[in-house]
Design an enzyme around this catalytic site. Structure first.
Site, PDB file in Angstrom:
ATOM      1  CG  ASP A   1     -72.960  -7.642 -20.760  1.00 48.77           C
ATOM      2  OD1 ASP A   1     -71.948  -7.648 -20.346  1.00 48.77           O
ATOM      3  OD2 ASP A   1     -73.768  -6.944 -20.898  1.00 48.77           O
TER       4      ASP A   1
ATOM      5  CG  ASP B   1     -74.174  -6.748 -14.720  1.00 49.63           C
ATOM      6  OD1 ASP B   1     -74.985  -7.383 -13.860  1.00 49.63           O
ATOM      7  OD2 ASP B   1     -73.030  -6.348 -14.470  1.00 49.63           O
TER       8      ASP B   1
END
Length: 366
Positions: free
Chosen positions: A28, A30
């Site tokens: 991932d 953010d």
């Protein structure tokens, strides 16, 4: 101990780095690699080390606002060697879904940042901007920092008219340097309130397609692919839905109390405070009723006369990073053991959540 609690954060890889057992990583962005424009402490060296070990890394993000080439440029600015095909956005996965459903060149209302329209164009569909006020065959809605009330009004107009409504992801919030702002899910709720409809389909995490497409790009089977994320309801649940092991890193949205408070959440395979743990052996917790040990650290719940609190023996901890991670792993294992009624144990979830907050403060001092 219940089967669920028995597997809590319990994968043991003492003979080498945690990542040594995998062929590829889905990471991932953010809250894991960066927050806003700032790199997360420790993330870049850890990911560079994974590449040196020969692991492929694909960056999967629910943030639909930007094009993959722009995301890759940001990652390169931190020192990572990343091309655009190593970034997969929820906009791209959603556009691919619409490509299979619509005729070539079909007009689709693109609500969100530049990445939404670009993803549609990449697969041969025609993006329609909200300002054009032009009817489309479908609506693709994702996050964008400049999404306006008029954009949402146009989305509501076409959704209310019965257009196919595809959403990139359900994230209610998005991390920034200063905290958290509204994410795609918050904007979806605005259209839902206005129309009384929910999206026909949501493509991104926690649903499996985004992760499975990443595994295809990596050339690794899901069971040999490690997913890394900071959000339980998207990253960790999504990894479980795709059949992947997961690393829950505490540099983004969710804290330990969130796992304790939500029995329906998937249990992460691994837990770490920063991605520095990817290159280290992983010490799992061993639960013994209201106490547990992890490496050289032991934690226990004790009744001080008015309430339960943590007793921590960490005198032999190797360093502060190991100490914090061991406390969190052991303490969370105890709390989930109690929450799930293992060995006849029982406790109120609200009490366990308060103990999780105290555990967090004991481990990290904040």
């Amino acid at each position: 101990m219940t089967d669920k609690a028995a597997n809590v954060l319990s994968q043991d890889n003492r003979d080498g780095a945690l990542v040594a057992g995998y062929e590829g990583i889905v990471c991932d962005l953010d809250g894991v690699v960066y927050r806003g424009a700032q790199a997360v402490d420790g993330a870049i060296p850890a990911l560079l080390d994974c590449r040196r070990r020969g692991l492929g890394v694909v960056y999967a993000t629910n943030n639909a606002s930007r094009e993959s080439v722009t995301v890759a440029e940001q990652l390169r600015s931190y020192g990572l060697s990343v091309e655009s095909d190593a970034v997969l956005t929820s906009s791209q996965a959603a556009a691919e879904q619409l490509r299979r459903e619509l005729p070539p060149g079909a007009p689709v209302l693109a609500v969100g940042g530049p990445g939404v329209a670009a993803a549609l164009a990449e697969v041969g569909l025609t993006p329609v901007r909200p300002a054009e006020r032009k009817d489309a065959l479908a609506v693709l809605q994702g996050y964008g920092p400049d999404v306006s009330a008029s954009d949402l009004a146009e989305a509501a107009r076409q959704v209310a008219a019965g257009r196919r409504w595809v959403a990139t992801n359900p994230d209610l919030t998005l991390p920034h340097e200063w905290g958290f702002g509204p994410g795609c899910g918050a904007f979806l709720e605005v259209v839902t309130i206005a129309t009384g409809r929910r999206p026909d389909v949501v493509i991104g995490k926690p649903f499996a397609p985004l992760y499975l497409e990443c595994a295809l790009r990596l050339g690794s089977a899901p069971e040999r692919t490690l997913a890394i994320g900071d959000r339980l309801d998207t990253d960790i649940d999504g990894a479980a839905n795709a059949g992947m092991d997961s690393v829950w890193v505490l540099t983004g949205v969710d804290r330990p109390a969130a796992l304790v408070a939500n029995p329906d959440r998937a249990i992460p395979t691994f837990l770490m405070t920063t991605l520095a743990g990817l290159g280290r052996p992983y010490a799992p917790p061993v639960v013994e009723g209201p106490s547990a040990r992890c490496g050289s650290v032991r934690v226990a719940l004790r009744d001080n006369g008015t309430q339960q609190d943590w007793e921590i023996d960490d005198a032999d901890a190797d360093d502060s990073w190991d100490r914090a991670n061991a406390i969190l792993r052991a303490g969370l294992a105890v709390l989930l053991h109690l929450r799930d009624g293992a060995d006849g144990a029982s406790a109120e979830v609200a009490d366990l959540v308060e103990l999780a907050y105290r555990l967090d403060r004991s481990a990290l001092g904040d």
